[in-house]
Scaffold this active site. Structure first.
Site, PDB file in Angstrom:
ATOM      1  CB  CYS A 132      -0.823  -0.013   1.291  1.00 31.02           C
ATOM      2  SG  CYS A 132      -0.024  -0.454   2.709  1.00 31.02           S
ATOM      3  CG  HIS A 244      -1.199   3.909   4.316  1.00 37.36           C
ATOM      4  ND1 HIS A 244      -1.764   3.803   5.532  1.00 37.36           N
ATOM      5  CD2 HIS A 244      -0.555   3.051   3.898  1.00 37.36           C
ATOM      6  CE1 HIS A 244      -1.679   2.577   5.754  1.00 37.36           C
ATOM      7  NE2 HIS A 244      -0.959   2.162   4.512  1.00 37.36           N
TER       8      HIS A 244
END
EC number: 1.2.1.11
Length: 341
Positions: A132, A244
């Site tokens: 990710c 994130h």
């Protein structure tokens, strides 16, 4: 005419998001199957917001014959068993685990960055989805690399608890509640308290002192973007549920100004530049949740090197970092190799 699509791990965070995104992007699905472990067999989940309910099947005895594409979100252990089985049955696997990412016979794909690499999928009939934190970073790096050639990257990540699955999200919620009501805190999923704290440790430690998450960013960036790029990462878990963030410092071989970089990023596929040098002129993780884009802000020149830039990069890790990228790979595969009709 559409595809017969399997979502393995359909009851987890990423699997559910895969179903949502398939529906949102109107991926041409003729038939869809939702798979999970025996614990979830028989439960029903919705296919996006279509109103269509799908009964979950047990992956252990599912026959992949006749299915076109399988999106896997079941972790490396189960993937090792079921991905080769699906691939051998003629169903192309797009795998979200780390199992096949560094396999030289398995393409590691971010469609905005290295779409041509998907052509190598036939070697094993498996395509890997990157980590990710890597996925969003290379989307931002690619157009800049094309312009001025990147020599070195230093990145610090601020990774949300959803990257550790439902258990991570539950732990942040439970610890936050416990602090407010005065209950004791006991870390379970994470090594230390995550509520109102940051933990500079994601995945296991390696002999050189880095963590496996940091190693993944280095190795995957080299495979996806350019093996000559030098990269060092510090990966940190932060008390954010989804999204994130990354502070990225880049050193280039050729000169590039902040203004040039902004102009390039403004037009780059998959990137949304939000960069005003004023209060709130940037994007934070809470603002990117549910969005497809990789957001870039705070682009500025680094005066400590001959040609350097620093920037801030934010993305929904359940989407671009996992489910969205997998669906984009399926779209790319369909356009180039599995054309229907």
């Amino acid at each position: 005419m559409g595809y017969r699509v399997v979502v393995a791990g359909a009851t987890g965070n990423v699997g559910r998001e895969m179903l949502n995104i398939l529906a949102e992007r109107e991926f041409p699905v003729d038939e869809i199957a939702a798979l999970a472990s025996s614990r979830s067999q028989g439960t029903e989940i919705e296919f996006g917001e279509t109103g269509k309910m799908i009964k979950v099947q047990n992956i252990e005895n599912f026959d992949f014959t006749g299915w076109d594409i399988a999106l896997f979100a079941i972790g490396s252990t189960a993937t090792k068993v079921h991905a080769p089985r699906a691939a051998a049955a003629g169903c192309t696997v797009i795998d979200n685990s780390s199992l096949y990412r560094m396999d030289p016979d398995v393409p590691l794909i971010v469609p905005e960055v290295n779409p041509d690499a998907v052509d190598g999928y036939k070697a094993k009939n498996i395509i890997a989805n990157p980590n990710c934190s890597t996925a969003q970073m290379v989307v931002a790096l690619k157009p800049l690399h094309d312009k001025a050639k990147i020599k070195r990257v230093v990145v610090a990540t601020y990774q949300s608890v959803s990257g550790a699955g439902k258990e991570g999200m539950d732990e942040l919620f439970e610890q936050s509640r416990a602090i407010f009501v005065g209950d004791p805190i006991e870390p379970k999923k994470f090594t230390k308290q995550i509520a109102f704290n940051v933990i500079p440790h994601i995945d296991s430690f390696l002999d050189d002192g880095s963590t496996k998450e940091e190693w993944k960013m280095v190795a995957e960036t080299k495979k996806i973007l350019d093996p000559k790029i030098k990269l060092t990462a510090t990966c940190v878990r932060v008390p954010v549920f989804v999204g994130h963030s990354e502070a990225i410092n880049i050193e280039f071989e050729e000169e590039i100004s902040a203004k040039e970089a902004q102009d390039i990023l403004r037009e780059a596929p998959g990137v949304m530049l939000i960069d005003k040098r004023e209060d709130a002129g940037y994007v934070t993780p809470i603002e990117c949740v549910g969005d497809f884009a990789t957001f870039v802000s705070r682009v500025r020149e680094d005066p400590t090197v001959d040609s350097g830039l620093s920037l801030w990069c934010v993305s929904d890790n359940l989407r671009k970092g996992a489910a969205l990228n997998a669906v984009q790979i399926a779209e790319l595969l369909g356009r180039r190799h599995l054309k229907k009709g």
